[in-house]
Scaffold this active site. Structure first.
Site, PDB file in Angstrom:
ATOM      1  N   CYS A   1       0.807  -1.231   0.105  1.00  0.00           N
ATOM      2  CA  CYS A   1      -0.022   0.272  -0.021  1.00  0.00           C
ATOM      3  C   CYS A   1       0.986   1.295  -0.067  1.00  0.00           C
ATOM      4  CB  CYS A   1      -1.096  -0.045   1.020  1.00  0.00           C
ATOM      5  SG  CYS A   1      -2.386   1.170   0.918  1.00  0.00           S
TER       6      CYS A   1
ATOM      7  N   HIS B   1      -3.773  -4.872   0.276  1.00  0.00           N
ATOM      8  CA  HIS B   1      -3.304  -5.568   1.580  1.00  0.00           C
ATOM      9  C   HIS B   1      -3.530  -6.921   1.439  1.00  0.00           C
ATOM     10  CE1 HIS B   1      -2.863  -1.441   3.813  1.00  0.00           C
ATOM     11  NE2 HIS B   1      -3.746  -1.057   2.833  1.00  0.00           N
TER      12      HIS B   1
ATOM     13  N   GLU C   1      -2.226  -8.800   3.581  1.00  0.00           N
ATOM     14  CA  GLU C   1      -2.424  -9.368   4.968  1.00  0.00           C
ATOM     15  C   GLU C   1      -3.718  -9.267   5.320  1.00  0.00           C
ATOM     16  OE1 GLU C   1      -1.419  -6.426   4.061  1.00  0.00           O
ATOM     17  OE2 GLU C   1      -1.951  -4.773   5.463  1.00  0.00           O
TER      18      GLU C   1
END
Lengths: 215, 252
Positions: A72, A176, A178
């Site tokens: 990001c 993202h 994650e």
């Protein structure tokens, strides 16, 4: 900056040992380096300067060739320049500028927030063997690359957004991983499992970057 | 194509999860970490947890509870309740939140929105607006967990919040909350049409068709729900299938 715990947790979930640090000396021991982050570009780059991380990062990633993943804002910081609330110099590791996502005229809301599909290119390392192509995006600015060949995954949101950029050992995602559940974990695994040697060579992005005057 | 998000909302009250009806009549529903584990396993698009009485009790966010729950979340997590300072935001972000939900403090101190957006980016600042119906197309904003009337119209407030840097609006109808009688579509539409940032419709989902209505008629960018996932057989996935059948692009 940003949600460090989530990123650490993601790598832990796939069996990695994670050190969350803002100290330049910790880069020595790292096999791989991840620069996460969300928030404003200016704050991000100022923090890197203030913490004395710019030169050590350059050394380990550009010269030592350690695999690097920017997430990001961590991707946007790799650009030469950002136009977010002013004009800011980035790390200049990729020949790109960060520009506002100008899609409101098409009736689209900004920030681009939520799950969107990423179309991979065949040569992408990060986007191999994915269980699904949906990833979680949250951003109001995007990376516009001069050389489209480095864009390994795109996402359509009014414009074609560079969702994944890969330049040798420098990997980055606008979304993202994650926060993208199984597809995201697979992407992190692809990053961790990727083995390649990156010696210094004249076509190195860093050397290319110097040609157009990035710092 | 950006997918329409379906967001389970967890209401935290004295460390346990509760369900509410019209911001009153609380009933315990479970423990935060277990709920997060279930929703993560179901691959929900995003999750919101609101510590509903933090402000009434004049305290900040419950960091331990949030940290514990966040360990189970590999999806985006928005945390609200008691967020009053930049330090609070920093703390919850550090332990795993991706966004903060700000309600009362944003209303009382609107520049807090700008301050938060400048520090962390608009994308992590969700302004929560609780509104009650006064009459046709007339609504009023409440703060302090629906306890305090403000005399402000939610459309005006949403536009102001957007200008100040909010990245998203979580819009809850106090009248519909927990009733499972459907979203207040008029309210959702009024606010969604007035701003350019995403609006999350909240309060009232009880049937599968309610979700598509919030998107098609209310023009919501995302739909939040609580009771329907706790007290019926309906799962986020079955909602998505119904929405897909209604022509909405969802993540399946």
């Amino acid at each position: 900056m940003g949600n460090l715990r989530s990123v650490a947790k993601g790598f832990e979930a796939i069996g990695c040992e994670v050190c969350v640090s803002s100290r330049p000396q910790d880069l020595e021991q790292a096999e791989r380096i991840v620069l996460p982050g969300d928030g404003a570009f200016a704050t991000g780059i100022e923090n890197l300067h203030r913490l004395g991380l710019i030169e050590p990062l350059r050394h380990h990633v550009i010269h030592e060739g350690k695999p690097f993943l920017g997430i990001c804002l961590g991707m946007q910081l790799l650009a030469r320049k950002s136009w977010e609330q002013g004009e800011w110099m980035g790390l200049g590791w990729i020949d790109a500028e960060v520009k506002p996502l100008d899609v409101r005229v098409q009736g689209l809301r900004v920030p681009h927030m939520g799950w969107n599909e990423v179309a991979p290119t065949a040569s992408s390392v990060l986007l191999r063997d994915l269980p699904s192509r949906g990833f979680y995006f949250v951003h109001g600015y995007h990376v516009v690359c001069s050389n489209e060949a480095v864009v390994k995954g795109t996402c359509a949101y009014g414009v074609s957004i560079a969702a994944v950029v890969e330049v040798r050992n420098i990997f980055s995602t606008q979304f993202h991983p994650e926060k993208s559940q199984r597809a995201g974990m697979q992407l992190l695994r692809n990053f961790v499992n990727h083995q390649a040697e990156y010696a210094e060579d004249p076509n190195h992005p860093h050397l290319a970057a110097e040609k157009f005057g990035a710092r | 194509m950006l997918k329409t998000r379906i967001i389970p909302t967890l209401l935290l009250r004295n460390s346990v999860l509760v369900k509410s009806i019209r911001f009153q009549t609380y009933r315990p529903t479970g423990m935060p970490r277990q709920a997060a584990r279930v929703y993560n396993a179901r691959e929900v698009d995003e999750m919101v947890i609101l510590d509903i009485e933090a402000r009434l009790q004049a305290r900040g966010p419950m960091l331990e509870v949030i940290a514990d729950l966040a360990e189970e979340c590999f999806m985006p997590l928005a945390v609200g309740g008691g967020i009053r300072t930049i330090e609070h935001i920093r703390e919850v972000m550090k332990i795993g939140a991706d966004k903060v939900v700000i309600n009362t403090e944003a209303f009382e101190r609107p520049l807090f929105i700008s301050e938060a957006a400048r520090m962390f980016g608009s994308q992590c600042v969700v302004v929560s607006i609780d509104a009650k119906r006064l009459g046709p197309a007339r609504y009023e904003v409440y703060t302090h967990c629906g306890r305090r009337v403000t005399g402000t119209d939610p459309v005006t407030w949403a536009q102001r919040a957007e200008t100040l840097g909010a990245g998203e609006i979580l819009l809850t109808s106090i009248d519909s909350d927990g009733t499972m009688q459907g979203y207040d579509l008029e309210l959702v539409r009024l606010v969604a049409d007035a701003v350019k940032i995403p609006v999350i419709a909240s309060g009232g989902a009880g049937r599968l068709s309610d979700f598509a209505d919030a998107v098609w008629q209310g023009r919501a960018s995302a739909v939040a729900a609580a009771s329907i996932f706790q007290f019926t057989q309906v799962t986020p996935n079955s909602v998505k299938m119904a929405m897909r059948d209604a022509g909405i692009d969802v993540r399946l």
